[in-house]
Design a protein around this motif. Structure first.
Motif, PDB file in Angstrom:
ATOM      1  N   ASP A 115      56.252  10.256  -1.536  1.00  0.00           N
ATOM      2  CA  ASP A 115      55.886   8.849  -1.364  1.00  0.00           C
ATOM      3  C   ASP A 115      54.370   8.638  -1.451  1.00  0.00           C
ATOM      4  N   SER A 116      53.698   9.457  -2.224  1.00  0.00           N
ATOM      5  CA  SER A 116      52.227   9.411  -2.245  1.00  0.00           C
ATOM      6  C   SER A 116      51.684   8.079  -2.750  1.00  0.00           C
ATOM      7  N   VAL A 117      52.364   7.458  -3.711  1.00  0.00           N
ATOM      8  CA  VAL A 117      51.893   6.184  -4.256  1.00  0.00           C
ATOM      9  C   VAL A 117      51.992   5.076  -3.212  1.00  0.00           C
ATOM     10  N   ALA A 118      53.150   5.002  -2.553  1.00  0.00           N
ATOM     11  CA  ALA A 118      53.331   3.982  -1.508  1.00  0.00           C
ATOM     12  C   ALA A 118      52.365   4.217  -0.348  1.00  0.00           C
ATOM     13  N   LYS A 119      52.152   5.485  -0.017  1.00  0.00           N
ATOM     14  CA  LYS A 119      51.219   5.824   1.052  1.00  0.00           C
ATOM     15  C   LYS A 119      49.803   5.370   0.699  1.00  0.00           C
ATOM     16  N   ALA A 120      49.396   5.600  -0.537  1.00  0.00           N
ATOM     17  CA  ALA A 120      48.053   5.199  -0.979  1.00  0.00           C
ATOM     18  C   ALA A 120      47.889   3.688  -0.912  1.00  0.00           C
ATOM     19  N   LYS A 121      48.911   2.942  -1.303  1.00  0.00           N
ATOM     20  CA  LYS A 121      48.831   1.477  -1.261  1.00  0.00           C
ATOM     21  C   LYS A 121      48.693   0.969   0.167  1.00  0.00           C
ATOM     22  N   HIS A 122      49.455   1.549   1.087  1.00  0.00           N
ATOM     23  CA  HIS A 122      49.354   1.144   2.489  1.00  0.00           C
ATOM     24  C   HIS A 122      47.975   1.470   3.065  1.00  0.00           C
ATOM     25  N   LEU A 123      47.446   2.635   2.685  1.00  0.00           N
ATOM     26  CA  LEU A 123      46.108   3.011   3.154  1.00  0.00           C
ATOM     27  C   LEU A 123      45.044   2.050   2.640  1.00  0.00           C
ATOM     28  N   GLN A 124      45.140   1.685   1.369  1.00  0.00           N
ATOM     29  CA  GLN A 124      44.165   0.770   0.784  1.00  0.00           C
ATOM     30  C   GLN A 124      44.244  -0.610   1.425  1.00  0.00           C
ATOM     31  N   THR A 125      45.465  -1.064   1.713  1.00  0.00           N
ATOM     32  CA  THR A 125      45.636  -2.366   2.359  1.00  0.00           C
ATOM     33  C   THR A 125      45.034  -2.360   3.759  1.00  0.00           C
ATOM     34  N   LEU A 126      45.323  -1.305   4.522  1.00  0.00           N
ATOM     35  CA  LEU A 126      44.788  -1.193   5.873  1.00  0.00           C
ATOM     36  C   LEU A 126      43.259  -1.124   5.846  1.00  0.00           C
ATOM     37  N   ALA A 127      42.722  -0.321   4.948  1.00  0.00           N
ATOM     38  CA  ALA A 127      41.264  -0.189   4.854  1.00  0.00           C
ATOM     39  C   ALA A 127      40.615  -1.513   4.475  1.00  0.00           C
ATOM     40  N   ALA A 128      41.255  -2.266   3.582  1.00  0.00           N
ATOM     41  CA  ALA A 128      40.706  -3.571   3.193  1.00  0.00           C
ATOM     42  C   ALA A 128      40.653  -4.522   4.381  1.00  0.00           C
ATOM     43  N   GLN A 129      41.683  -4.499   5.229  1.00  0.00           N
ATOM     44  CA  GLN A 129      41.677  -5.339   6.430  1.00  0.00           C
ATOM     45  C   GLN A 129      40.559  -4.923   7.388  1.00  0.00           C
ATOM     46  N   LEU A 130      40.388  -3.626   7.550  1.00  0.00           N
ATOM     47  CA  LEU A 130      39.348  -3.127   8.450  1.00  0.00           C
ATOM     48  C   LEU A 130      37.955  -3.474   7.923  1.00  0.00           C
ATOM     49  N   HIS A 131      37.757  -3.325   6.626  1.00  0.00           N
ATOM     50  CA  HIS A 131      36.463  -3.683   6.024  1.00  0.00           C
ATOM     51  C   HIS A 131      36.169  -5.162   6.202  1.00  0.00           C
ATOM     52  N   SER A 132      37.192  -5.986   6.030  1.00  0.00           N
ATOM     53  CA  SER A 132      37.013  -7.432   6.168  1.00  0.00           C
ATOM     54  C   SER A 132      36.578  -7.800   7.583  1.00  0.00           C
ATOM     55  N   LEU A 133      37.240  -7.218   8.581  1.00  0.00           N
ATOM     56  CA  LEU A 133      36.878  -7.493   9.974  1.00  0.00           C
ATOM     57  C   LEU A 133      35.484  -6.968  10.298  1.00  0.00           C
ATOM     58  N   SER A 134      35.183  -5.769   9.814  1.00  0.00           N
ATOM     59  CA  SER A 134      33.880  -5.175  10.092  1.00  0.00           C
ATOM     60  C   SER A 134      32.748  -6.013   9.502  1.00  0.00           C
ATOM     61  N   SER A 135      32.931  -6.463   8.268  1.00  0.00           N
ATOM     62  CA  SER A 135      31.896  -7.260   7.599  1.00  0.00           C
ATOM     63  C   SER A 135      31.765  -8.644   8.212  1.00  0.00           C
ATOM     64  N   ARG A 136      32.890  -9.257   8.521  1.00  0.00           N
ATOM     65  CA  ARG A 136      32.872 -10.632   9.045  1.00  0.00           C
ATOM     66  C   ARG A 136      32.251 -10.711  10.440  1.00  0.00           C
ATOM     67  N   PHE A 137      32.542  -9.712  11.277  1.00  0.00           N
ATOM     68  CA  PHE A 137      32.105  -9.770  12.672  1.00  0.00           C
ATOM     69  C   PHE A 137      31.016  -8.745  12.997  1.00  0.00           C
ATOM     70  N   MET A 138      30.460  -8.080  11.971  1.00  0.00           N
ATOM     71  CA  MET A 138      29.427  -7.064  12.191  1.00  0.00           C
ATOM     72  C   MET A 138      29.889  -6.080  13.270  1.00  0.00           C
ATOM     73  N   THR A 139      31.073  -5.510  13.041  1.00  0.00           N
ATOM     74  CA  THR A 139      31.737  -4.659  14.027  1.00  0.00           C
ATOM     75  C   THR A 139      32.013  -3.277  13.453  1.00  0.00           C
ATOM     76  N   PRO A 140      31.513  -2.210  14.063  1.00  0.00           N
ATOM     77  CA  PRO A 140      31.813  -0.860  13.578  1.00  0.00           C
ATOM     78  C   PRO A 140      33.301  -0.539  13.740  1.00  0.00           C
ATOM     79  N   VAL A 141      33.849   0.162  12.752  1.00  0.00           N
ATOM     80  CA  VAL A 141      35.225   0.665  12.824  1.00  0.00           C
ATOM     81  C   VAL A 141      35.140   2.184  12.887  1.00  0.00           C
ATOM     82  N   PHE A 142      35.710   2.761  13.932  1.00  0.00           N
ATOM     83  CA  PHE A 142      35.608   4.193  14.181  1.00  0.00           C
ATOM     84  C   PHE A 142      37.013   4.786  14.173  1.00  0.00           C
ATOM     85  N   CYS A 143      37.302   5.636  13.173  1.00  0.00           N
ATOM     86  CA  CYS A 143      38.648   6.191  13.013  1.00  0.00           C
ATOM     87  C   CYS A 143      38.634   7.702  13.214  1.00  0.00           C
TER      88      CYS A 143
END
Length: 356
Positions: free
Chosen positions: A227-255
């Motif tokens: 399921d590597s393709v589906a996994k990659a898509k989910h990872l990219q979607t999650l990362a895009a959400q995290l980037h959006s929140l980090s940029s909008r609110f000047m908030t570090p994301v620590f994983c």
């Protein structure tokens, strides 16, 4: 707003003043028809008014990094960092975590990843002058339950760890009340938390740090190798959400991330040879690596190296010496420093940074 400074027909300016419109925000909040009714101007004149007002609010479209660096006082947020609560560790990272972007902390079990994460949740609550952001943190657990007992121990001993901060300041901070804990047992719950629950805390100004512990656990459980393709898509979607929140609110994301031993051709291009020459590969592969601003690795030293460190006065033999290493970051060289974990928290034990 001084309407006379706008490049407009005098009759338009006179009409705006007569309508008692006071600011550019008022102009842009009204529709064209509403402005026509208020000012008794033609549709063409109203459009010229809107364009002229918008031009005064428009920011320059191009800004170089060199300009931002030279004019630090004008771009304070871009140069601000979230302290790790230790001067040695902050020196390694040139001040701490950047406010925008995803920082990953990888390492084996018992290397100290969760300890550093909890310390960040406390550090973010300090005033700006002490390296904090004067807000709380949201801590998302995907594996074990949150270590409440350890958190309380760190809170009680903040006065010993943060000797750079006056006792009066520490006593005024209600550390435990400003850490919001979420448990996500599956990817859907994690996505819902990031998309709906976390933004509410950010909008209310309650938090300025997002911690996910760990990012790999759910993806390892729910996706097979096929399921590597589906996994990659989910990872990219999650990362895009995290980037959006980090940029909008000047908030570090620590994983926090897990690692695997690299065998043969496993994880080509992802194998990391740390300061102890142990080959490991961060979990989730290159798809996740491409989403990161900065990757850090923590490692427990081997016994002979620990003895050598103790011999140099870096730590007593009763403490386990660990390393915190910068694997990659756009603003940092590949360096590392030693640290130990005591009752009061994580402390760097070597002032001189080592080049990898």
């Amino acid at each position: 707003m001084d309407w006379d400074e706008l490049d407009l027909n005098p009759k338009v300016i006179a009409a705006v003043k007569k309508a008692k419109i006071k600011s550019a925000k008022d102009i842009l909040n009204f529709s064209g028809l509403e402005l026509q009714r208020l000012t008794q101007l033609s549709n063409i004149d109203v459009q010229h008014l809107i364009v002229a007002v918008s031009a005064t609010l428009q920011k320059p479209s191009v800004l170089t990094v060199l300009q931002m660096y030279r004019e630090k006082e004008l771009f304070a947020a871009q140069h601000q960092r979230l302290s790790l609560g230790c001067p040695v560790l902050d020196r390694l990272l040139k001040g701490g975590l950047p406010l925008v972007g995803i920082t990953e902390l990888g390492g084996e079990s018992a290397a100290g990843k969760t300890q550093i994460s909890i310390q960040l949740c406390l550090s973010v609550q300090y005033p700006y002058k002490q390296g904090g952001l004067e807000a709380g943190a949201v801590y998302i657990c995907t594996e074990d339950i949150f270590p409440n007992k350890r958190l309380q121990q760190l809170i009680d001993l903040q006065h010993k760890l943060r000797t750079d901060v006056s006792q009066d300041v520490i006593k005024k901070i209600n550390f435990g009340d400003n850490i919001f804990i979420e448990h996500a047992a599956d990817i859907d719950t994690l996505n819902n938390c990031i998309a709906k629950r976390v933004p509410i805390l950010l909008l209310r100004g309650l938090v300025r740090l997002i911690v996910i512990d760990s990012i790999a656990a759910l993806f390892r459980c729910e996706f097979a190798a096929k399921d590597s393709v589906a996994k990659a898509k989910h990872l990219q979607t999650l990362a895009a959400q995290l980037h959006s929140l980090s940029s909008r609110f000047m908030t570090p994301v620590f994983c926090i991330n897990q690692v695997t031993d690299a065998v043969g051709d496993q994880a080509i291009g992802q194998t990391h040879v740390g300061v102890l020459d142990k080959k490991v590969a961060p979990a989730l592969g290159i798809t996740w690596s491409n989403q990161l601003l900065m990757r850090l690795m923590v490692t427990r030293t081997r016994s002979n190296e620990q003895e050598a460190c103790a011999g140099e006065g870096l730590a007593s033999c009763s403490q386990v010496v660990r390393t915190l290493e910068v694997v990659f970051a756009p603003h940092l060289p590949q360096t590392f420093c030693y640290y130990t974990i005591g009752l009061e928290g994580v402390r760097g034990v070597q002032d001189k940074l080592q080049m990898c």
